[in-house]
Design an enzyme around this catalytic site. Structure first.
Site, mmCIF file in Angstrom:
data_model
loop_
_atom_site.group_PDB
_atom_site.id
_atom_site.type_symbol
_atom_site.label_atom_id
_atom_site.label_comp_id
_atom_site.label_asym_id
_atom_site.label_seq_id
_atom_site.Cartn_x
_atom_site.Cartn_y
_atom_site.Cartn_z
ATOM 1 N N CYS A 65 -7.383 25.130 58.625
ATOM 2 C CA CYS A 65 -8.512 25.984 58.276
ATOM 3 C C CYS A 65 -9.340 25.359 57.157
ATOM 4 O O CYS A 65 -8.788 24.859 56.173
ATOM 5 C CB CYS A 65 -8.015 27.369 57.845
ATOM 6 N N CYS A 69 -8.989 30.351 50.962
ATOM 7 C CA CYS A 69 -8.402 31.635 50.560
ATOM 8 C C CYS A 69 -7.050 31.400 49.872
ATOM 9 O O CYS A 69 -6.119 30.852 50.476
ATOM 10 C CB CYS A 69 -8.224 32.533 51.772
ATOM 11 N N CYS A 72 -3.533 32.383 51.458
ATOM 12 C CA CYS A 72 -3.230 32.037 52.851
ATOM 13 C C CYS A 72 -2.526 30.694 52.978
ATOM 14 O O CYS A 72 -2.966 29.683 52.419
ATOM 15 C CB CYS A 72 -4.524 32.033 53.666
ATOM 16 N N CYS A 109 -2.525 41.557 68.890
ATOM 17 C CA CYS A 109 -3.561 41.090 67.972
ATOM 18 C C CYS A 109 -3.650 39.564 68.043
ATOM 19 O O CYS A 109 -2.683 38.873 67.713
ATOM 20 C CB CYS A 109 -3.247 41.530 66.557
ATOM 21 N N CYS A 142 -6.741 43.259 70.231
ATOM 22 C CA CYS A 142 -7.604 43.123 69.057
ATOM 23 C C CYS A 142 -7.768 41.636 68.764
ATOM 24 O O CYS A 142 -6.804 40.869 68.858
ATOM 25 C CB CYS A 142 -6.972 43.818 67.863
ATOM 26 N N CYS A 202 -11.343 47.243 62.444
ATOM 27 C CA CYS A 202 -10.088 47.216 61.696
ATOM 28 C C CYS A 202 -10.306 46.351 60.464
ATOM 29 O O CYS A 202 -10.726 45.208 60.576
ATOM 30 C CB CYS A 202 -8.985 46.641 62.576
ATOM 31 N N ARG A 272 -1.713 50.877 58.585
ATOM 32 C CA ARG A 272 -0.669 49.986 59.101
ATOM 33 C C ARG A 272 -0.009 49.221 57.960
ATOM 34 O O ARG A 272 -0.690 48.648 57.112
ATOM 35 C CB ARG A 272 -1.272 48.984 60.094
#
Length: 387
Positions: A65, A69, A72, A109, A142, A202, A272
């Site tokens: 990526c 962040c 992460c 997901c 999702c 979401c 959740r």
């Protein structure tokens, strides 16, 4: 406590607490935590009964990526030793989804690392959605692919996606301390694009990154203003090799207070418990089911969760039941307003706030790093998935 009586009354009327009341929940003592859980549990049961929705994560593309962040393990320059692979094929995603559905998952997901999808990526995911739905009748899907550009949310909906996840993660005022390669406003824009396209929105948060109680309340009220159908609450998994690897602020009691506060602010929204529940809630996970009506089954994106069967046993032992595919997650008034469900998880989340509770440490006072295990099974490996 007068505070809790007031919050229950408001929750049953779908009226949010004041900001001061939400902060007061986070600042209750450990002696009062069971009272807090009992009060928020009344709101949870009023809108969702004793049902627990199961969701299953599939990491379509792991690592690699370009974003930075801090929470992460898939970030730019990561040295975490996680599984790294490019896009998996639709048939592998479908087989993995089938394992989750067989374990009781109602929603799958689909997550991919990266800043956001290209139009070609969206077409690739559209094929994966079709493959999953062709082989798993009635399953909800999702997508969580990062920042969306104009038209991409509409294309995902045309392909059969039911929802789109994009978390705000933390408050607007502290967002720049966590990520520099995109902005808080970028995230809000993507949630709004998903909403406008008719996808079930979401969006959630990450607690435990060193933020204050005020930051946590700010992000939850910002989430409420976006009107998502589901709010995943992640508790930071401090993975070795990430900038936040030393952030061990959360105790089980404070995690329960966080979930209770989210339930009071979002009484009729799917809440959740996402990444980090095994690390920070530990043996108190069953109590969290009185606050949240949805969890992830099995493993997360790059780290392992507890065994899928252990999740099912926990739900049954706590007196709850797995929500069936024929049951509607949200209350009637939200469904009639055009809402759907919700999904999504990054591996982080939570708040340290001003709690006096002990953080997630062992009896010797050391952080519970033994509870953080890099995923070595499931998609991207030759081993069966955990479901």
């Amino acid at each position: 406590m007068d505070l809790l009586t007031t919050l229950v009354d408001k929750g049953l009327r779908r009226e949010p607490p004041t900001r001061e009341e939400a902060l007061a929940v986070l600042r209750t003592s450990d002696d009062d935590v069971l009272d807090v859980v009992a009060a928020a549990g009344k709101v949870r049961r009023h809108w969702f009964g004793r049902r627990v929705k199961l969701n299953y994560l599939i990491n379509l593309k792991s690592g690699l990526c370009p974003e930075d962040c801090s929470y992460c393990s898939q970030r730019l320059g990561s040295t975490t030793g996680i599984l790294k692979y490019t896009w998996i094929k639709p048939d592998e995603a479908s087989r993995t989804a089938a394992a989750g559905v067989a374990g009781g998952a109602k929603r799958v997901c689909l997550v991919a690392s990266g800043r956001g999808p290209t139009d070609r990526d969206v077409e690739r995911v559209a094929g994966t959605i079709k493959a999953i739905k062709d082989e798993n009748e009635g399953v909800e899907v999702c997508a969580c692919l990062g920042l969306l550009t104009d038209g991409q949310a509409e294309r995902l909906r045309e392909a059969g996606a039911d929802a789109y996840n994009h978390n705000l993660n933390t408050s607007e005022s502290t967002y720049g301390e966590i990520t520099t390669t995109h902005t808080y406003a970028d995230r809000v824009d993507t949630v709004q694009k998903a909403h406008a396209a008719g996808l079930s929105a979401c969006s959630g948060l990450i607690a435990g990154m060193g933020e204050s109680a005020e930051d946590l309340v700010d992000v939850v009220f910002s989430l409420r203003a976006l009107d998502p159908d589901s709010v995943p609450v992640n508790f930071l998994i401090p993975v070795e090799g990430t900038p936040l690897a030393e952030e061990w602020h959360l105790s089980p009691q404070h995690c329960l207070r966080i979930l209770a506060m989210v339930r009071f602010v979002c009484p009729d929204i799917e809440v959740r418990i996402a990444g980090g529940r095994e690390v920070h809630l530990r043996s108190m996970q069953p109590l969290a089911l009185h606050l949240a009506n949805s969890i992830f089954l099995g493993d997360y994106l790059t780290t392992e969760g507890q065994a899928g069967q252990a999740d099912l046993d926990m739900i049954a032992d706590a007196g709850f039941e797995v929500e069936g595919a024929d049951q509607v997650t949200l209350p009637d008034h939200r469904v009639q307003a055009g809402s759907g469900g919700g999904c999504g998880s990054h591996e982080g989340g939570g708040v340290c706030g001003t709690s006096d509770s002990a953080p997630s440490v062992s009896a010797s006072g050391e952080p519970r790093t033994d509870l953080v295990a890099v995923r070595r099974r499931g998609v991207g490996t030759d081993l069966a998935p955990n479901a």
